[in-house]
Design a protein around this motif. Structure first.
Motif, PDB file in Angstrom:
ATOM      1  N   VAL A  36      -7.982  -1.778  -5.956  1.00  0.00           N
ATOM      2  CA  VAL A  36      -8.651  -0.060  -5.573  1.00  0.00           C
ATOM      3  C   VAL A  36      -7.476   0.412  -5.733  1.00  0.00           C
ATOM      4  N   GLU A  37      -6.788   0.645  -4.642  1.00  0.00           N
ATOM      5  CA  GLU A  37      -6.059   1.792  -4.849  1.00  0.00           C
ATOM      6  C   GLU A  37      -5.014   1.589  -5.824  1.00  0.00           C
TER       7      GLU A  37
ATOM      8  N   LYS B  62       7.143   4.302   3.788  1.00  0.00           N
ATOM      9  CA  LYS B  62       8.623   4.661   4.205  1.00  0.00           C
ATOM     10  C   LYS B  62       8.677   3.386   5.507  1.00  0.00           C
ATOM     11  N   LYS B  63       8.066   2.308   5.506  1.00  0.00           N
ATOM     12  CA  LYS B  63       8.268   1.156   6.120  1.00  0.00           C
ATOM     13  C   LYS B  63       7.800   0.235   5.788  1.00  0.00           C
ATOM     14  N   LYS B  64       8.303  -0.214   4.167  1.00  0.00           N
ATOM     15  CA  LYS B  64       8.510  -0.972   3.477  1.00  0.00           C
ATOM     16  C   LYS B  64       9.801  -2.112   3.509  1.00  0.00           C
TER      17      LYS B  64
ATOM     18  N   PHE C 240       1.126  -1.009  -0.102  1.00  0.00           N
ATOM     19  CA  PHE C 240      -0.248  -0.120   0.353  1.00  0.00           C
ATOM     20  C   PHE C 240       0.726   1.299  -0.126  1.00  0.00           C
ATOM     21  N   SER C 241       0.557   2.185  -0.740  1.00  0.00           N
ATOM     22  CA  SER C 241       1.428   3.172  -0.494  1.00  0.00           C
ATOM     23  C   SER C 241       1.927   3.907   0.835  1.00  0.00           C
ATOM     24  N   ILE C 242       0.780   3.956   1.574  1.00  0.00           N
ATOM     25  CA  ILE C 242       0.691   4.442   2.862  1.00  0.00           C
ATOM     26  C   ILE C 242       2.151   3.369   3.798  1.00  0.00           C
TER      27      ILE C 242
END
Length: 187
Positions: free
Chosen positions: A171-172, A39-41, A34-36
């Motif tokens: 959907v995203e 930073k934590k990927k 998910f794009s949000i």
């Protein structure tokens, strides 16, 4: 050997444990995409890879135990050539295909990603979805505990969770590639 540590019990436990690890790996992979989560990927990548490897090793243990089982014996050919098993050839074959697809996805991710490039790797990585579905169908169809309410609940909750994450990811993806508020039908 006690009933708790019998080959039959360990086959069942290793099957559910493999399903747990692969479901966890798939869920973490979907969640981290998910794009949000950009930073934590990196943090999630470690959990994703580790649970995938645990799942693959547990599948290998499951296969080894099935090979040793005296009640429903499988030859090495039946275990490693899809749809060749005398016992439930279709559902045993789906388990074998699941193993191979997981092996390809994990192997390509950890050993060949740089040689193939990210674009080709991503296409191969999507094989995890049919691999997981084959694993689910395999477990539901020939797992000796699959008709138990607790087992059905595990399968239902896991499937629901993966479907929700997959739906949200699709959907995203659609929303990010198609600007909101833009109507292509009018000039």
């Amino acid at each position: 050997m006690s009933d708790f540590f019998s080959v039959w019990t360990l086959i069942r436990v290793s099957g559910f444990l493999a399903f747990y690890f692969m479901t966890l790996s798939l869920a973490i992979g979907l969640f981290s995409s998910f794009s949000i989560m950009k930073k934590k990927k990196a943090r999630f990548l470690s959990y994703h890879q580790t649970s995938g490897w645990y799942g693959l090793l547990t599948i290998l243990f499951h296969i080894l135990l099935i090979w040793q089982d005296q009640y429903v014996p499988y030859s090495l050919r039946e275990l490693f050539v899809p749809f060749m098993a005398k016992n439930e050839p279709l559902f045993s074959g789906l388990g074998t295909l699941s193993f191979y697809l997981f092996l390809i996805v994990i192997g390509s991710s950890d050993f060949f990603i740089k040689k193939m490039g990210v674009k080709k790797w991503k296409k191969i990585h999507f094989a995890v979805i049919p691999a997981w579905i084959f694993m689910l169908v395999h477990g539901l169809a020939i797992g000796t505990d699959s008709s138990e309410p607790w087992a059905l609940l595990i399968y239902l909750l896991s499937s629901s969770f993966i479907l929700v994450l997959l739906f949200m990811r699709i959907v995203e993806s659609i929303m990010l590639h198609q600007p909101i508020g833009r109507n292509n039908t009018h000039k």
